[in-house]
Write an enzyme that holds these catalytic residues in place. Structure first.
Site, short mmCIF file in Angstrom:
data_model
loop_
_atom_site.label_atom_id
_atom_site.label_comp_id
_atom_site.label_asym_id
_atom_site.label_seq_id
_atom_site.Cartn_x
_atom_site.Cartn_y
_atom_site.Cartn_z
N HIS A 76 0.80 -1.23 0.00
CA HIS A 76 0.00 0.00 0.00
C HIS A 76 0.83 1.29 0.00
O HIS A 76 0.30 2.36 0.28
CB HIS A 76 -0.99 0.02 1.17
CG HIS A 76 -2.09 -0.99 1.01
ND1 HIS A 76 -2.96 -0.99 -0.06
CD2 HIS A 76 -2.44 -2.06 1.77
CE1 HIS A 76 -3.80 -2.00 0.05
NE2 HIS A 76 -3.50 -2.67 1.14
N GLY A 90 -6.66 -10.75 -1.07
CA GLY A 90 -5.47 -9.92 -1.07
C GLY A 90 -4.54 -10.22 -2.24
O GLY A 90 -3.41 -9.72 -2.30
N ASP A 127 -1.80 -2.67 -7.36
CA ASP A 127 -2.38 -3.95 -7.76
C ASP A 127 -2.49 -4.05 -9.28
O ASP A 127 -2.08 -5.03 -9.90
CB ASP A 127 -3.76 -4.13 -7.13
CG ASP A 127 -3.71 -4.20 -5.61
OD1 ASP A 127 -2.59 -4.10 -5.05
OD2 ASP A 127 -4.78 -4.33 -4.99
#
Length: 261
Positions: A70, A160, A209
């Site tokens: 992140h 995830g 991502d």
């Protein structure tokens, strides 16, 4: 592009083995499973869309962060890697302007690509991601059109491993190859996918991502300028390292945390 029959034949007679090994490795049992999955998907497409003359087979991987989870949200750096769990798709162009997607385990998605404004009723839906991707393609001057597709994902939802990013990138990849001759850069595809998720789906995700799924392999990403991320491939053969990544099913997921994100 090939017919579904030609792709089925290539998988059955081993012609496609090199491509499958590049995606999934050389372990015989896993390759056999992946072949069976691809054949089942092609057969499903053949049944649903018997008039499609030429199709393409696509794979978009899920991803894991090796370090820097992140940090895309705060102009940081990340080391990430694609995994051998992917979204697999068979797709063909359609002159109707309608995009029809059948994904295993999900309702059919139908989107008219001639209507690209945000639809509040599509918030948090797959249709929003398709419409948002088409809208961004158009805004950037790329070509779009309708298409027919069957998708199968073995990226666990909410795990995830970026099942949603893989799906978004897959839509952009299909449009790239069906209508833009594959000329759009993978990082640009990732940024389009992020736009679709932010503006149409309604989730304020970062860009890590999508970039990892779109570029593939091991990558470093510097998000100092989020509009121009610096992406470098890392030449590392993880499968030859003697290590393995273990994914543990904990019984929880973050699939429904859009409001809290």
């Amino acid at each position: 592009m090939s017919s579904t029959a030609e792709l089925i034949s290539a998988i059955e007679n081993g012609t496609a083995d090199s491509a499958l090994v590049a995606l999934y490795g050389t372990e015989p049992q896993k390759l056999a499973q992946k072949k069976a999955r691809a054949l089942a998907l092609l057969t499903q497409f053949q049944v649903l869309f018997p008039d499609a003359e030429k199709v393409m087979l696509f794979s978009t991987p899920g991803r894991t962060e090796v370090g820097g989870n992140h940090t895309d949200h705060n102009a940081g750096r990340v080391l990430a890697a694609a995994v051998d769990l992917d979204v697999l798709a068979v797709a063909a162009p359609s002159e109707s302007g309608l995009t029809e997607l059948y994904s295993a385990g999900y309702p059919k998605v139908a989107v008219d690509v001639n209507r690209l404004e945000v639809d509040p009723e599509e918030r948090y839906s797959s249709s929003a991601l398709v419409r948002g991707t088409c809208a961004r393609f158009t805004g950037l001057g790329f070509r779009i059109g309708g298409f027919q597709a069957c998708l199968s994902s073995d990226v666990p939802r909410g795990s995830g491993l970026s099942s949603s990013a893989a799906y978004e990138v897959m839509i952009g990849t299909i449009l790239n190859h069906l209508y833009n001759e594959g000329q759009i850069d993978p990082v640009q595809i990732a940024m389009v996918a992020q736009y679709a998720e932010n503006e149409y789906f309604g989730k304020p995700c970062g860009l890590m991502d999508q970039t990892s799924c779109s570029v593939g392999g091991f990558v470093t990403i510097d998000f100092k300028d989020a509009r121009h991320p610096i992406v470098h491939k890392v030449a590392y053969d993880f499968s030859a390292s003697g290590y393995a990544m273990v994914i543990v099913e904990t019984g929880g997921d973050h699939a429904d945390l859009n409001e809290e994100y």
